[in-house]
Scaffold this motif. Structure first.
Motif, PDB file in Angstrom:
ATOM      1  N   ARG A   1     -10.819   0.958   9.239  1.00 19.31           N
ATOM      2  CA  ARG A   1     -11.200   1.979   8.673  1.00 19.31           C
ATOM      3  C   ARG A   1     -11.767   1.740   7.048  1.00 19.31           C
ATOM      4  N   ARG A   2     -12.289   2.653   6.739  1.00 19.59           N
ATOM      5  CA  ARG A   2     -12.828   2.803   5.100  1.00 19.59           C
ATOM      6  C   ARG A   2     -12.903   4.123   4.756  1.00 19.59           C
ATOM      7  N   GLU A   3     -12.492   4.390   3.411  1.00 21.42           N
ATOM      8  CA  GLU A   3     -12.626   5.578   2.777  1.00 21.42           C
ATOM      9  C   GLU A   3     -11.820   6.673   3.389  1.00 21.42           C
ATOM     10  N   VAL A   4     -10.811   6.260   3.767  1.00 27.11           N
ATOM     11  CA  VAL A   4      -9.727   7.156   4.367  1.00 27.11           C
ATOM     12  C   VAL A   4      -9.104   8.129   3.204  1.00 27.11           C
ATOM     13  N   ALA A   5      -9.132   9.206   3.180  1.00 28.60           N
ATOM     14  CA  ALA A   5      -8.484  10.178   2.160  1.00 28.60           C
ATOM     15  C   ALA A   5      -7.081   9.743   1.654  1.00 28.60           C
ATOM     16  N   GLU A   6      -6.926   9.338   0.815  1.00 35.13           N
ATOM     17  CA  GLU A   6      -5.459   8.623   0.077  1.00 35.13           C
ATOM     18  C   GLU A   6      -4.340   9.936   0.216  1.00 35.13           C
ATOM     19  N   PRO A   7      -3.494   9.612   1.111  1.00 33.14           N
ATOM     20  CA  PRO A   7      -2.404  10.473   1.058  1.00 33.14           C
ATOM     21  C   PRO A   7      -1.680  10.700  -0.325  1.00 33.14           C
ATOM     22  N   ASP A   8      -1.096  11.756  -0.182  1.00 36.42           N
ATOM     23  CA  ASP A   8      -0.160  12.251  -1.274  1.00 36.42           C
ATOM     24  C   ASP A   8       0.910  11.402  -1.672  1.00 36.42           C
ATOM     25  N   GLY A   9       0.894  10.843  -2.696  1.00 39.01           N
ATOM     26  CA  GLY A   9       2.247  10.141  -3.184  1.00 39.01           C
ATOM     27  C   GLY A   9       1.903   8.656  -3.064  1.00 39.01           C
ATOM     28  N   TRP A  10       0.788   8.416  -2.574  1.00 35.65           N
ATOM     29  CA  TRP A  10       0.305   6.823  -2.253  1.00 35.65           C
ATOM     30  C   TRP A  10       0.174   6.383  -3.512  1.00 35.65           C
ATOM     31  N   ALA A  11      -0.421   6.727  -4.702  1.00 35.59           N
ATOM     32  CA  ALA A  11      -1.093   6.115  -6.030  1.00 35.59           C
ATOM     33  C   ALA A  11       0.536   5.655  -6.717  1.00 35.59           C
ATOM     34  N   GLU A  12       1.483   6.511  -6.683  1.00 34.58           N
ATOM     35  CA  GLU A  12       2.783   6.143  -7.341  1.00 34.58           C
ATOM     36  C   GLU A  12       3.348   4.906  -6.494  1.00 34.58           C
ATOM     37  N   ILE A  13       3.462   5.036  -5.117  1.00 38.02           N
ATOM     38  CA  ILE A  13       4.231   3.743  -4.616  1.00 38.02           C
ATOM     39  C   ILE A  13       3.184   2.473  -4.861  1.00 38.02           C
ATOM     40  N   ALA A  14       1.945   2.551  -4.788  1.00 39.48           N
ATOM     41  CA  ALA A  14       1.020   1.418  -4.984  1.00 39.48           C
ATOM     42  C   ALA A  14       1.206   0.910  -6.561  1.00 39.48           C
ATOM     43  N   ALA A  15       1.380   1.759  -7.487  1.00 40.08           N
ATOM     44  CA  ALA A  15       1.564   1.351  -8.897  1.00 40.08           C
ATOM     45  C   ALA A  15       2.893   0.527  -8.842  1.00 40.08           C
ATOM     46  N   ASP A  16       4.176   1.295  -8.220  1.00 36.75           N
ATOM     47  CA  ASP A  16       5.353   0.550  -8.281  1.00 36.75           C
ATOM     48  C   ASP A  16       5.302  -0.686  -7.521  1.00 36.75           C
ATOM     49  N   LEU A  17       4.452  -0.872  -6.262  1.00 36.93           N
ATOM     50  CA  LEU A  17       4.819  -2.233  -5.645  1.00 36.93           C
ATOM     51  C   LEU A  17       3.780  -3.235  -6.123  1.00 36.93           C
ATOM     52  N   ALA A  18       2.957  -2.915  -7.358  1.00 39.32           N
ATOM     53  CA  ALA A  18       2.023  -3.704  -8.051  1.00 39.32           C
ATOM     54  C   ALA A  18       2.967  -4.743  -8.752  1.00 39.32           C
ATOM     55  N   GLU A  19       4.090  -4.122  -9.142  1.00 39.73           N
ATOM     56  CA  GLU A  19       5.041  -4.946  -9.980  1.00 39.73           C
ATOM     57  C   GLU A  19       6.137  -5.756  -9.259  1.00 39.73           C
ATOM     58  N   SER A  20       5.937  -5.566  -7.857  1.00 39.84           N
ATOM     59  CA  SER A  20       6.743  -6.335  -7.058  1.00 39.84           C
ATOM     60  C   SER A  20       6.775  -7.789  -7.128  1.00 39.84           C
ATOM     61  N   ASP A  21       7.758  -8.583  -7.068  1.00 37.96           N
ATOM     62  CA  ASP A  21       7.719 -10.202  -7.033  1.00 37.96           C
ATOM     63  C   ASP A  21       7.451 -10.716  -5.766  1.00 37.96           C
ATOM     64  N   ASP A  22       7.330  -9.823  -4.505  1.00 34.71           N
ATOM     65  CA  ASP A  22       6.923 -10.147  -3.172  1.00 34.71           C
ATOM     66  C   ASP A  22       5.315 -10.243  -2.950  1.00 34.71           C
ATOM     67  N   ALA A  23       4.783 -11.204  -2.882  1.00 34.20           N
ATOM     68  CA  ALA A  23       3.160 -11.444  -3.082  1.00 34.20           C
ATOM     69  C   ALA A  23       2.902 -10.783  -1.891  1.00 34.20           C
ATOM     70  N   ALA A  24       3.343 -10.751  -0.718  1.00 35.06           N
ATOM     71  CA  ALA A  24       2.998 -10.416   0.633  1.00 35.06           C
ATOM     72  C   ALA A  24       3.061  -8.711   0.551  1.00 35.06           C
ATOM     73  N   LEU A  25       4.220  -8.164   0.038  1.00 35.47           N
ATOM     74  CA  LEU A  25       3.871  -6.805  -0.187  1.00 35.47           C
ATOM     75  C   LEU A  25       3.027  -6.276  -1.152  1.00 35.47           C
ATOM     76  N   ARG A  26       2.901  -6.828  -2.262  1.00 38.06           N
ATOM     77  CA  ARG A  26       1.587  -6.626  -3.142  1.00 38.06           C
ATOM     78  C   ARG A  26       0.343  -6.503  -2.463  1.00 38.06           C
ATOM     79  N   ASP A  27       0.116  -7.541  -1.508  1.00 36.45           N
ATOM     80  CA  ASP A  27      -1.068  -7.684  -0.983  1.00 36.45           C
ATOM     81  C   ASP A  27      -1.305  -6.777   0.148  1.00 36.45           C
ATOM     82  N   THR A  28      -0.272  -6.401   0.628  1.00 33.82           N
ATOM     83  CA  THR A  28      -0.288  -5.217   1.791  1.00 33.82           C
ATOM     84  C   THR A  28      -0.802  -3.881   1.084  1.00 33.82           C
TER      85      THR A  28
END
Length: 334
Positions: A115-142
């Motif tokens: 899929r592409r251009e799926v509407a971003e669900p509420d709250g995802w931006a905050e989770i993504a920002a948090d996970l961007a700081e994770s030490d787990d490379a696989a988690l960041r990639d997902t």
């Protein structure tokens, strides 16, 4: 496949049946599908990514089931896609354990694959920002791959940076290429020609031209054809058969004997005949039809493949025949 909910003492089971065993069962609280406002830490899903993917898929298409104890059917058909995804995002946000988060996100990724251009669900931006700081490379990639599906351009730019970084792990580069192709990222085309120079990525980039239209692609690929390994040549032929304008150039290369007739797999020849008609058959000749009597064909080859012939067979040549004739649809050793 069949997805259904069965009541079990206030909990429900999401049952996924395939065409053959085994049957897989996921125990969840029915509120996860029906009442997003009730979600809390007691409704966390603790299961593997494949089963979470089944849950997500079932939630998106709409599940309707009658509790075993009777009463009104439970259905989530009234829930929109974004509401369902927001519900899963809330669950991820409530989880502290990275392994559980990873499973939930892997399930989301599997459920949204392609899929592409799926509407971003509420709250995802905050989770993504948090996970961007994770030490787990696989988690960041997902998280980045999900953000790309949700149309986040910064995530796509990070994927492109990984793809063009020759020092990045090759699997990370392949994953980035695949996600950028799926998202039809407009900045990818500018880098594809230079990426053809990297042997470990070459087949993936060749195949990417099938999804990313480029009028120069046939010329670029056919210019390299004679000097490439057999697996790359096969990828080039298959890719040039995916689009009519590509296919016309491929037929010209066959006519000029840049591509030999015997290098064109039979399934590609049938596809080209259907796509181009006489433009192809006038150059290629007759196309071998599929044998409709499968059992007769199997019996024929069982008679031909005797113990004596197997003992004297050349395994490397057999592998080459497999790759050319069977490899588009089948994997060796299962």
């Amino acid at each position: 496949r069949e997805l259904r909910l069965v009541n079990r003492s206030g909990m429900y089971q999401l049952v996924a049946r395939r065409y053959r065993p085994p049957r897989r069962v996921v125990k969840i609280d029915a509120r996860i599908l029906s009442f997003p406002e009730l979600i809390d830490r007691n409704t966390m899903i603790r299961t593997g990514p494949i089963l979470v993917a089944l849950l997500l898929t079932g939630a998106l298409v709409g599940i309707s089931a009658t509790p075993a104890t009777g009463g009104e059917p439970i259905t989530n058909n009234k829930m929109g896609e974004r509401q369902t995804l927001t519900l899963l995002v809330r669950t991820i946000a409530s989880v502290d354990d990275d392994a559980t988060r990873a499973s939930l996100m892997a399930g989301m990724l599997r459920g949204l694959e392609g899929r592409r251009e799926v509407a971003e669900p509420d709250g995802w931006a905050e989770i993504a920002a948090d996970l961007a700081e994770s030490d787990d490379a696989a988690l960041r990639d997902t998280a980045d791959r999900l953000s790309q599906i949700f149309g986040n351009r910064e995530a796509s730019e990070r994927a492109l940076a990984t793809l063009v970084d020759s020092l990045a792990p090759i699997e990370a580069r392949r994953s980035s290429l695949a996600s950028l192709v799926t998202q039809q990222y407009d900045g990818l085309a500018d880098h594809m020609e230079s990426l053809l120079e990297e042997p470990e990525l070459r087949v993936d980039v060749v195949r990417a031209y099938g999804a990313i239209a480029n009028d120069a692609a046939p010329g670029l690929l056919l210019k390299r054809f004679a000097s490439e390994e057999a697996n790359v040549q096969k990828a080039i032929i298959e890719t040039l058969a995916t689009r009519k304008n590509y296919a016309n150039d491929l037929v010209g290369a066959i006519d000029d004997q840049i591509v030999k007739r015997e290098q064109v797999p039979s399934y590609v020849a049938r596809s080209l005949r259907d796509l181009l008609g006489r433009r192809f058959t006038d150059v290629y000749g007759d196309v071998v039809e599929l044998n409709q009597n499968t059992s007769e064909t199997i019996a024929k080859y069982k008679r031909l493949i005797t113990d004596a012939k197997v003992e004297n067979a050349d395994a490397s040549r057999g592998r080459a025949v497999f790759e050319k004739t069977c490899g588009a649809c089948h994997l060796m050793y299962g």
